[in-house]
Write a protein that holds these residues in place. Structure first.
Motif, PDB file in Angstrom:
ATOM      1  N   TYR A  52      57.199 -10.652  74.025  1.00  0.00           N
ATOM      2  CA  TYR A  52      58.414 -11.227  73.436  1.00  0.00           C
ATOM      3  C   TYR A  52      58.612 -12.675  73.884  1.00  0.00           C
ATOM      4  N   MET A  53      58.492 -12.924  75.185  1.00  0.00           N
ATOM      5  CA  MET A  53      58.672 -14.282  75.707  1.00  0.00           C
ATOM      6  C   MET A  53      57.604 -15.224  75.143  1.00  0.00           C
ATOM      7  N   HIS A  54      56.387 -14.712  75.018  1.00  0.00           N
ATOM      8  CA  HIS A  54      55.294 -15.533  74.497  1.00  0.00           C
ATOM      9  C   HIS A  54      55.583 -15.958  73.059  1.00  0.00           C
ATOM     10  N   GLU A  55      55.971 -15.019  72.222  1.00  0.00           N
ATOM     11  CA  GLU A  55      56.184 -15.337  70.810  1.00  0.00           C
ATOM     12  C   GLU A  55      57.456 -16.156  70.601  1.00  0.00           C
ATOM     13  N   LYS A  56      58.494 -15.873  71.421  1.00  0.00           N
ATOM     14  CA  LYS A  56      59.724 -16.664  71.312  1.00  0.00           C
ATOM     15  C   LYS A  56      59.472 -18.116  71.748  1.00  0.00           C
ATOM     16  N   THR A  57      58.560 -18.300  72.707  1.00  0.00           N
ATOM     17  CA  THR A  57      58.222 -19.668  73.121  1.00  0.00           C
ATOM     18  C   THR A  57      57.570 -20.413  71.971  1.00  0.00           C
ATOM     19  N   HIS A  58      56.658 -19.743  71.235  1.00  0.00           N
ATOM     20  CA  HIS A  58      56.077 -20.373  70.047  1.00  0.00           C
ATOM     21  C   HIS A  58      57.170 -20.756  69.051  1.00  0.00           C
ATOM     22  N   GLN A  59      58.126 -19.840  68.854  1.00  0.00           N
ATOM     23  CA  GLN A  59      59.181 -20.106  67.881  1.00  0.00           C
ATOM     24  C   GLN A  59      60.063 -21.276  68.307  1.00  0.00           C
ATOM     25  N   ASN A  60      60.519 -21.255  69.552  1.00  0.00           N
ATOM     26  CA  ASN A  60      61.481 -22.259  70.008  1.00  0.00           C
ATOM     27  C   ASN A  60      60.856 -23.640  70.254  1.00  0.00           C
ATOM     28  N   THR A  61      59.529 -23.683  70.330  1.00  0.00           N
ATOM     29  CA  THR A  61      58.848 -24.993  70.475  1.00  0.00           C
ATOM     30  C   THR A  61      58.268 -25.459  69.154  1.00  0.00           C
ATOM     31  N   GLY A  62      58.661 -24.792  68.068  1.00  0.00           N
ATOM     32  CA  GLY A  62      58.186 -25.215  66.757  1.00  0.00           C
ATOM     33  C   GLY A  62      56.717 -24.915  66.521  1.00  0.00           C
ATOM     34  N   GLY A  63      56.213 -23.872  67.192  1.00  0.00           N
ATOM     35  CA  GLY A  63      54.810 -23.484  66.992  1.00  0.00           C
ATOM     36  C   GLY A  63      53.838 -24.190  67.904  1.00  0.00           C
ATOM     37  N   ALA A  64      54.285 -24.696  69.045  1.00  0.00           N
ATOM     38  CA  ALA A  64      53.382 -25.379  69.983  1.00  0.00           C
ATOM     39  C   ALA A  64      52.283 -24.422  70.437  1.00  0.00           C
ATOM     40  N   PRO A  65      51.025 -24.872  70.477  1.00  0.00           N
ATOM     41  CA  PRO A  65      49.930 -23.993  70.903  1.00  0.00           C
ATOM     42  C   PRO A  65      49.989 -23.699  72.401  1.00  0.00           C
ATOM     43  N   ASP A  66      49.353 -22.597  72.780  1.00  0.00           N
ATOM     44  CA  ASP A  66      49.373 -22.185  74.190  1.00  0.00           C
ATOM     45  C   ASP A  66      48.887 -23.284  75.128  1.00  0.00           C
ATOM     46  N   SER A  67      47.918 -24.054  74.672  1.00  0.00           N
ATOM     47  CA  SER A  67      47.292 -25.047  75.554  1.00  0.00           C
ATOM     48  C   SER A  67      48.147 -26.285  75.757  1.00  0.00           C
ATOM     49  N   SER A  68      49.224 -26.432  74.987  1.00  0.00           N
ATOM     50  CA  SER A  68      50.036 -27.649  75.060  1.00  0.00           C
ATOM     51  C   SER A  68      50.960 -27.617  76.270  1.00  0.00           C
ATOM     52  N   SER A  69      51.268 -28.788  76.794  1.00  0.00           N
ATOM     53  CA  SER A  69      52.212 -28.874  77.914  1.00  0.00           C
ATOM     54  C   SER A  69      53.600 -28.438  77.473  1.00  0.00           C
ATOM     55  N   GLU A  70      53.939 -28.672  76.211  1.00  0.00           N
ATOM     56  CA  GLU A  70      55.249 -28.263  75.698  1.00  0.00           C
ATOM     57  C   GLU A  70      55.418 -26.744  75.804  1.00  0.00           C
ATOM     58  N   PHE A  71      54.363 -26.008  75.422  1.00  0.00           N
ATOM     59  CA  PHE A  71      54.432 -24.547  75.491  1.00  0.00           C
ATOM     60  C   PHE A  71      54.532 -24.091  76.941  1.00  0.00           C
ATOM     61  N   ARG A  72      53.684 -24.626  77.796  1.00  0.00           N
ATOM     62  CA  ARG A  72      53.664 -24.202  79.201  1.00  0.00           C
ATOM     63  C   ARG A  72      54.984 -24.533  79.903  1.00  0.00           C
ATOM     64  N   ASP A  73      55.494 -25.752  79.658  1.00  0.00           N
ATOM     65  CA  ASP A  73      56.733 -26.160  80.326  1.00  0.00           C
ATOM     66  C   ASP A  73      57.902 -25.290  79.901  1.00  0.00           C
ATOM     67  N   TYR A  74      57.976 -24.979  78.621  1.00  0.00           N
ATOM     68  CA  TYR A  74      59.085 -24.160  78.125  1.00  0.00           C
ATOM     69  C   TYR A  74      59.022 -22.766  78.735  1.00  0.00           C
ATOM     70  N   LEU A  75      57.833 -22.141  78.714  1.00  0.00           N
ATOM     71  CA  LEU A  75      57.695 -20.780  79.236  1.00  0.00           C
ATOM     72  C   LEU A  75      57.964 -20.746  80.737  1.00  0.00           C
ATOM     73  N   THR A  76      57.558 -21.791  81.446  1.00  0.00           N
ATOM     74  CA  THR A  76      57.823 -21.874  82.888  1.00  0.00           C
ATOM     75  C   THR A  76      59.321 -21.961  83.151  1.00  0.00           C
ATOM     76  N   LEU A  77      60.014 -22.735  82.345  1.00  0.00           N
ATOM     77  CA  LEU A  77      61.465 -22.868  82.511  1.00  0.00           C
ATOM     78  C   LEU A  77      62.169 -21.531  82.268  1.00  0.00           C
ATOM     79  N   VAL A  78      61.751 -20.811  81.235  1.00  0.00           N
ATOM     80  CA  VAL A  78      62.344 -19.503  80.957  1.00  0.00           C
ATOM     81  C   VAL A  78      62.100 -18.548  82.124  1.00  0.00           C
ATOM     82  N   ALA A  79      60.874 -18.527  82.629  1.00  0.00           N
ATOM     83  CA  ALA A  79      60.549 -17.644  83.747  1.00  0.00           C
ATOM     84  C   ALA A  79      61.345 -18.018  84.987  1.00  0.00           C
TER      85      ALA A  79
END
Length: 535
Positions: free
Chosen positions: A471-498
């Protein structure tokens, strides 16, 4: 004249036409070349290889060429005995063939007698250039063919106050006798044409020793694979041979190739046009019938790309494989049956973690290699992803158990810790075919007017940790506008949520410093500078 009368006249002492012809005679054959002609680039390496070239079967019209040497004791030896002989014992080097031979007048003119399309010396310069270079290096050379022998010499002229060294050949013609045979091993019946070097330099002897590396056919090594376009000599080395001879330089090749029919357009045989080279290598590899060679090639291209070095020729070519199934088989043997291919220029859009998340093993390749693999039927990331989506079957909320519905309610608790959270509809799915690939979850991006969708595979609801991860993984894609896993945007957002989740959970824990230390298994230690004391 009647025979009986001719015999009577000879007996009476009248000379015959045969008796007036000398057994041999000499003539000087001038050329228009000077000793400076072709001075640049003609060292011992070029002297030796161009001399060998004239004796190769494609040039001589024979079936074999020979390399032999003479030691200072006068004995001649086969090439395979060379390893046991020191340089200072070598007196003479000879290259010969059993071909059709050639007319001595070819030494005089810039005219080639080689009409065969596979012959190398089309400019008619080779023997003259070898002779001039040998004279400059103070190396003695003798040419021989049919019933003549020739040695180059210099004739000095003064023209407009400048001294010019003209290249000439002193030719000995053998009329009523055979040319002398110094090497009894072969004899005149086998050696039709010869090039003999003496007064050798150490560099020329070294080139003679390196003949097994620089000339194909000196030893009995066979190529890894042969095609109508050429041969793959070794699956490494990066060496290039044209018409049996090594072409020096860095050609950006991973493997070693032989182009037996290629026509070098330049007089400088050390240069080959890069576009021509790529075309020839593409033809060879497209015809290869051995799966292990294609498998090795693909692994080499992959490793080369990942190393970040210069792009080898093999990775810049788009091939036209004659056997498409063989290439497809080789790809899966190299990377696995479930592997798919992706153009490396798109790898920023989809990370390997993202691919694994949806159950795919993606192999990135250079653009033209990827295009070749796609053309032979290797599945792409896009085609595999479509297959996964097509294998998803929605499970109605009415069909879920109470435990599964409770799990979904617990997942909604995570939303409050997600910055700029956007609404989404949650769907549960199962796979239509258990034998086909399936994703753990999926985020379906929609247009501005449509609510986006989060899909979770039903079996992930069996444990909260698994469901929360998806759920967190897919919501991160949604809330970052589809940022790929390898992007810093995706990693930073998921880290902040965690981090927000962790802080929320830790804020409810009340323990003393001693209890906390015991609970964490820590030994009590004296505070040090820079350490934070427990409250």
């Amino acid at each position: 004249m009647p025979g009986y009368l001719k015999s009577a006249l000879i007996e009476a002492g009248i000379p015959s036409e045969k008796s007036t012809v000398p057994d041999k005679y000499q003539e000087r054959l001038p050329t228009s070349l000077t000793l400076k002609y072709g001075e640049q680039g003609w060292d011992e390496r070029r002297i030796f290889l161009d001399a060998v070239q004239n004796h190769l079967p494609s040039d001589s019209g024979g079936s074999a060429f020979y390399l032999r040497f003479q030691t200072k004791d006068g004995q001649w030896h086969a090439y395979n005995e060379l390893k046991d002989v020191q340089d200072d014992q070598i007196k003479t080097i000879k290259i010969s063939d059993n071909g059709r031979g050639y007319d001595y007048q070819n030494l005089q003119f810039l005219n080639s007698s080689k009409e065969d399309s596979d012959a190398s010396g089309k400019f008619g310069e080779g023997m003259k250039m070898v002779a001039a270079a040998a004279l400059r290096a103070d190396i003695a050379v003798e040419y021989g063919s049919r019933k003549w022998r020739a040695v180059p010499a210099i004739v000095k002229h003064t023209v407009d106050g400048r001294e010019i060294n003209q290249l000439v050949f002193d030719v000995t013609h053998y009329v009523n006798e055979e040319p002398p045979i110094d090497d009894k091993h072969y004899g005149q019946s086998q050696e039709v044409s010869t090039t003999t070097f003496s007064n050798l330099t150490p560099e020329l002897i070294q080139q003679f020793r390196d003949a097994t590396k620089n000339v194909i056919g000196v030893d009995s090594k066979r190529p890894e694979a042969s095609t109508s376009a050429g041969d793959i000599m070794h699956l490494n080395g990066g060496m290039l041979y044209v018409r049996r001879l090594l072409i020096p330089g860095d050609h950006r090749l991973m493997n070693s190739y032989h182009l037996p029919h290629f026509d070098i357009k330049s007089r400088d045989r050390s240069h080959i046009d890069q576009d021509d080279l790529e075309h020839e290598i593409a033809k060879i590899l497209s015809e290869v019938k051995e799966a292990h060679i294609i498998r090795t090639l693909l692994l080499q291209i992959k490793l080369s790309m990942e190393s970040g070095g210069s792009n080898p020729v093999e990775s810049t070519i788009e091939y036209a494989p004659h056997n498409k199934e063989l290439w497809k088989q080789a790809f899966h043997e190299a990377f696995g049956e479930n592997a798919s291919v992706m153009n490396v220029t798109r790898s920023g859009e989809v990370s390997m973690g993202q691919a694994n998340h949806v159950g795919l093993k993606v192999i990135t390749m250079p653009p033209r290699t990827a295009a070749t693999l796609e053309a032979v039927g290797v599945p792409t990331y896009e085609s595999e992803l479509k297959e996964i989506v097509d294998n998803m079957q929605e499970v109605s909320m009415e069909d879920l158990t109470e435990e599964e519905l409770e799990m979904i309610d617990r997942l909604s608790y995570i939303d409050q810790f997600m910055p700029y959270n956007r609404e989404a509809d949650l769907f549960i799915f199962k796979t239509k075919d258990e034998n086909e690939k399936s994703a753990l979850g999926l985020c379906k991006q929609k247009g501005k007017e449509e609510k986006e969708e989060i899909w979770i595979r039903r079996d992930q609801l069996e444990a909260f940790e698994r469901a929360a991860f998806v759920y967190m993984h897919e919501k991160t894609h949604q809330n970052t506008g589809g940022a790929p896993d390898s992007s810093s945007e995706f990693r930073d957002y998921l880290t902040l949520v965690a981090a927000r989740l962790s802080i929320d959970q830790l804020s409810g824990i009340k323990v003393s410093s001693a209890e906390g230390s015991r609970h964490l298994g820590l030994k009590k230690a004296k505070p040090k500078m820079g350490m934070i004391r427990l409250p």
